[in-house]
Structures are given as C-alpha cells and as structure tokens.
Design an enzyme around this catalytic site. Sequence first.
Site, PDB file in Angstrom:
ATOM      1  N   ASP A 284     -10.349   1.648  -4.263  1.00 45.81           N
ATOM      2  CA  ASP A 284     -11.157   1.379  -2.813  1.00 45.81           C
ATOM      3  C   ASP A 284     -12.841   1.199  -2.789  1.00 45.81           C
ATOM      4  OD1 ASP A 284      -8.985   0.956  -1.358  1.00 45.81           O
ATOM      5  OD2 ASP A 284      -8.849   2.842  -0.302  1.00 45.81           O
TER       6      ASP A 284
ATOM      7  N   ASP B 188       0.964  -1.155  -0.075  1.00 45.45           N
ATOM      8  CA  ASP B 188      -0.085   0.038  -0.002  1.00 45.45           C
ATOM      9  C   ASP B 188       0.786   1.376   0.036  1.00 45.45           C
ATOM     10  OD1 ASP B 188      -2.512   1.345   0.150  1.00 45.45           O
ATOM     11  OD2 ASP B 188      -3.143   0.316   1.883  1.00 45.45           O
TER      12      ASP B 188
END
Length: 680
Positions: free
Chosen positions: A484, A427
């Site tokens: 997301d 990430d």
Amino acid sequence: MVITATGERLPQVVYWGERLPLGEDLVTLHNAYAIDVTGGMLDENPNLSLSPEASRTFPGQPGLIVRSQDGTPLLPKFCFESVENGKDLTIRYRDEENGLTLTFEFITDAETHIIRSKTVLNTDNPVHLHWLAAPVVPAPQASDEMIDFTGRWCGEFQTNRTAWSPGIRYRENRTGRTGHEHFPGLIIPCSGATNTLGEAYAFHYGWSGGHRMVAEELPDGRRQIQWGHAARMEHDAATEFSTAPLYMTYSNEGMNGCALSFQRHVRDRIVTWPKPDRPRPVHYNCWEAVYFDHKLDVLCDIADRAAKLGAERFVLDDGWFGNRDDDTRALSDWEVDPRKYPDGLTPLIDHVKSLGMSFGIWFEPEMINPDSNIHRAHPDWALGAEDQLLGRQQKAINMALPEVRDFIYDRMSSILANHDIDYIKWDHNRVLPMPDAAQTRGSYRLIDRLREQFPNVEIESCASGGGRIDFGILERTQRVWLSDSNDALERLNIQHNAALFLPLSITGSHVGPRRCHTSGRIFDISFRAWVAAQRHMGFEMDPRELDDYETRVLTEVTSWWKHNRDWMEDADILRLDSHDPAVIAEQQMPRSGDRFVVFAGKAATSAQIAPRPLRLTGLNPHAMYEVNLANRLTASHLSRGMPALKDGPITVSGAYLMRYGVTLPWSFPDTMWVLEGKRL
Ligand code: DGJ
C-alpha cells in the site's frame, strides 16, 4: 539432487546443488555421506531423511507429528513401499502398524531449475495432524547465515539475516494468511555469496494460509530445512493431508541465479494468463484519488485524464457496493450502491471503455462487516468466536461452508456476468481469528470456480498491500499489489527485495500522489514515475493534482514503459551489487542478453562525494555494448562536470562494464538514473 536410502528406511537427500558429472557413482555418494561416530553419540547416526522420525532417535525436529482420533501420539516407523522414477519422482513409504502411508513427490523443471516437491499423508483411519513437513532437505554446510523475510503494512519484504548456530531458526505464521510479516521464502547464501557471485540455495512455500519453517543445526553439525503449513491448522481428523508445494532452487551465479529461477517459474509456469500475448496494460486505480467518495462525474473526469496520461485499464476500488461510505460497514453486501450509481455501473464502464480502457473492480470476498445486511441475516457465517477482536471493523467469512462460497460466487458472478469487466482487485484486509487450513482451501475453491466461469478475467491479489503474496495464490491470480506504500523510496526497497522471487509481469507498482498518503513525503514526479516503471506500471493519484511539468514527465515515462514493456515483461531482474549503500540498483535483461536497462535509484545521500562505479552483471565479457543514459536531461545543476555518460552514449566491453562498472553523474537523493544498453 541425489536421494538414496538404506534398506527399508526413509530416503535422504545426500547431495543437491551444482550438477555432478554423469559418471558419478551414487552408491559411493551414499556411503561417503555418512558422518563418523565418536564419544557421546549413538552407535549409528539417525538419518536426516525426507521426514526425520522421532522413533529412529532423530536428534532434531521430526517431519511428522500425528495423533490417533483419541489423542494418542503415533510414533510412525516407515518402510519402503514403492518408487516411480520417470521424469518426476514419487516415493511411497508405509507404516503398517499405524496404517499410515507417506508419499514424497518431486517434479523438476530443467529450464527454470526449480524442484517442486510435496509430502502427502494417507491413513487407514482418521487422524489428527499436528505437523507435516514437505520433503526435508539438508542445508549447505558452506554457509554462515540464512536470509528470511519479515515486513509490515507499507514495509513488505524486509530481509532478516541470521547466523547459523546450534538449534533452531523457527518461523511460524499463525495469522491464517501469507501476511506482510511472513513471506514464506528463505535464501541460504554460501559464504561470500552476493547478488551476482557465489552459490546460494533458496526455498519458497506456495501456500496462502500461513507456514512454518524450521532451519535447524543439529548437535552433530548437520543442518535441516523443513517447511509446511503452520502447525495444528487442520481442525478435523481426516485420512488425507498434503503439504503445499515447496519450491527449491540452487545457483552458482549468486543469489540472482535463484531469483531468476523463481521469477521465470512464476511467470512461465505458475501464473496462467488469459491473454498471454496481450501486453500488461498500464493501470489507473482510483483508491487514493477518491477513497469511498464515488461520484460518477468525478470518476469520468479522472478516467479522461488517466487515459490521456496513458492508462489502459481503470480499476474501481472499494466503495461501489452496499452503503459503503467508510470502512466500518457493508462488506459482503455485494450489490451496486444505488445512491452512488443510480443507473448502475454501466454508465461508468461505458465511459471508461469509450476511452479505450478496460474496466476492473474491487472485491473483498472473504470478509464481512458486522454492520452489513448479510451479517444481520447470517451471523453464523462469520468465522471465529462472536466476541473475537475485529480487524478493520470486519470479520472473515467462513469459506469452508459451501453455502457461503455459493452465496459469494452468486453475488460476484452476477456483477461479472452483467458488466464488461476484465479484472478483479481481490483484497483481504485482516488476519484470521485463528489459523485454519480449511479457510484457505475454501478461498482457493471460490477463486478456481470463478476463474472457470470467467476465464478472461484477471485477478490481482491484494491484502492491505502485500499481505497475500505466495505461489499458491499466484496459481490463481495474475498480479500482486506489492504494497500500500506508493512512497517511491520505500517502494524502491520493497521492489528490490521482492525481485528475489517475483518477476516484473506480476508486480504492480503505481505512481502515487505528490504528497504520499502513507508517509507524508513529497517526491518529484520523475522519481515516482521511474520507480513505477520498474514493474507493472500504473497510477493511483488524483490526476487533477498534476501540474504541467508533472503531466509531461509522467506521460513521457509511461510512453517509455509502453515502448519497452514487450521485452521487459519477459526479462530477468538482476539485483546489482552496489558498492555504495545509498544506491539500490537492478539490471533488467532478456534471456537473449542483447539489451538491458539499469535502474539505479539513489536512496540517500552518499558518504563519499562522487558516485562509485556501478558494476553490471550477466553480460558477455567479449561483446561490445552501447550504453546510454536515458534520462540525462534530468541531471541536477549541482552535477557540474561532464562524465562521459552525461555527454552521450559510450561503447565499452561487457568485461569493462562487469569488472569496472559505469560512472554515473552526481545526483540528488530520491532520484533515479536509467541506463539503456544494447549489445553491438
Ligand atoms: C487495502 C488495499 O491495499 C488498498 O489498495 C485499497 O484497495 C483498500 N484496501 C480498500 O479498502
């Protein structure tokens, strides 16, 4: 692509696009390329060369801006030095007075139709680089507009259409990462081109640190395209600079021709697969089920349920290390949290493995929270000023420092070496305090070193969803977390546009919770499942929320995906020209063309009553195809008639499917028709 030069001067691309006949005389092409001179112009037109030079009165943006170490601008004048023209092409030019050498490289791929080019600057003495463009090419004159990309968190891959006009369309990404806002791609459709018809030119800049794109129409009407790193992101004087690879392609089969070149190139040339023959496993990711609240018994229960639904890889997301109970702390403290995992990760991993799944784990290696043990011990490891603005309560850690890279490498490799882990979700949740090419190079180095040590571990590139998607990161990773947003409707759109560049095999797509956590919307499981089944499928909801109906549908669609993934993973994704703006549709088809699947997503209620026929593409007009509506049983009660496809398979010609199209049953918005076809 035809590249020619006059005397000593830098060469220019005088033609690129559709292949020309072999007998074409290149000298004639060179001469025929020159435009006329009239009043108010110089006596000769400056070349739109591979690096247009200010010193040759070029009337637009130059390809190189460089200063000596004391800050004096250098005005280079390059002269021919050498050319190596084998399978690949390398052209070298030299500016003796300033001690500069400019090298242009071109590698062509006859199968994927991609040209990969880059520019390298070598200097006798250290210089400061302001701007270095990858080989500059002309843009087509037969085009009215260009398409580039913007986006945001949960809204990646939005298209911008900008009409050509005199002056510059200038995109510069100064965030230090690829970003949701600035996917480095450009498509230039020629007038009238659609997804399936006409000519188009397309570009992608393969770099994760932020790019600059210049699409400029000069006063004389010529158009140039420049790509490079964002300007002034090299902080130190040096003697060598290089652009990232610029990927270019041309199509005479609509924008889909460009899309499939990029898709194939990414899948077959750029990504390296640890186990190429292993089908992409169905993922389960626990983020939206538990967030930071990790409890072994709950995670084991979730793993049981995920496995029953068909998951084959369990990914443990954020929250397993340090004292990471929320997103304010512990980034860089990469040690298992003994409060949550008193016996370490092994009990969870063993449980996951006993269910036949492999195990993946989340890291955010390039980041540090001020509230972390490592920041307290090494405040100087953070990148940027002490009083900088934080992003998600965190700073970036300085990846240019070898001791920082060694530290992260040690912590990560200790987790990987001591556990049975085959996957990292990597990430990167904030932009950099300032653009800095050394940071991106440092990140690449760390990933490369880990991959060398752990060649069987796959990596997913995530940055708050799709904030780091580019061919530079894809040289080192095998999957992108596209967004997301698990909102199926938003995802349908994002996936559709991302397919202009990305193949199924690397594009993650998960079935989210019943009520989407990022949009608050509720969609039926059938829509959520089919949207995920369009790409590399996974689940991200808490499976304990699923009722019997949802469990049945999700299990069925997952099993459909597993049944078809072998060919879908290598198929091209062709965007269809839907004549109903409420329908977003694509056709996935292997190179053999012997079968296909069409996903027709209903993104809104149509203006007209009945569905318009949906035209397919890329079929053999003379062949017959059997077409079947795979999910006809999901037709709503308001579909009261019996169009042929609702009744059973139909057999029609490729010509009919492409020229008239398929007539689908009426459907609710937020639903998906899935059509399977095979050539007879
Ligand atoms: C942002 C990612 O995009 C999410 O999927 C999740 O991994 C969180 N970070 C974890 O902090």
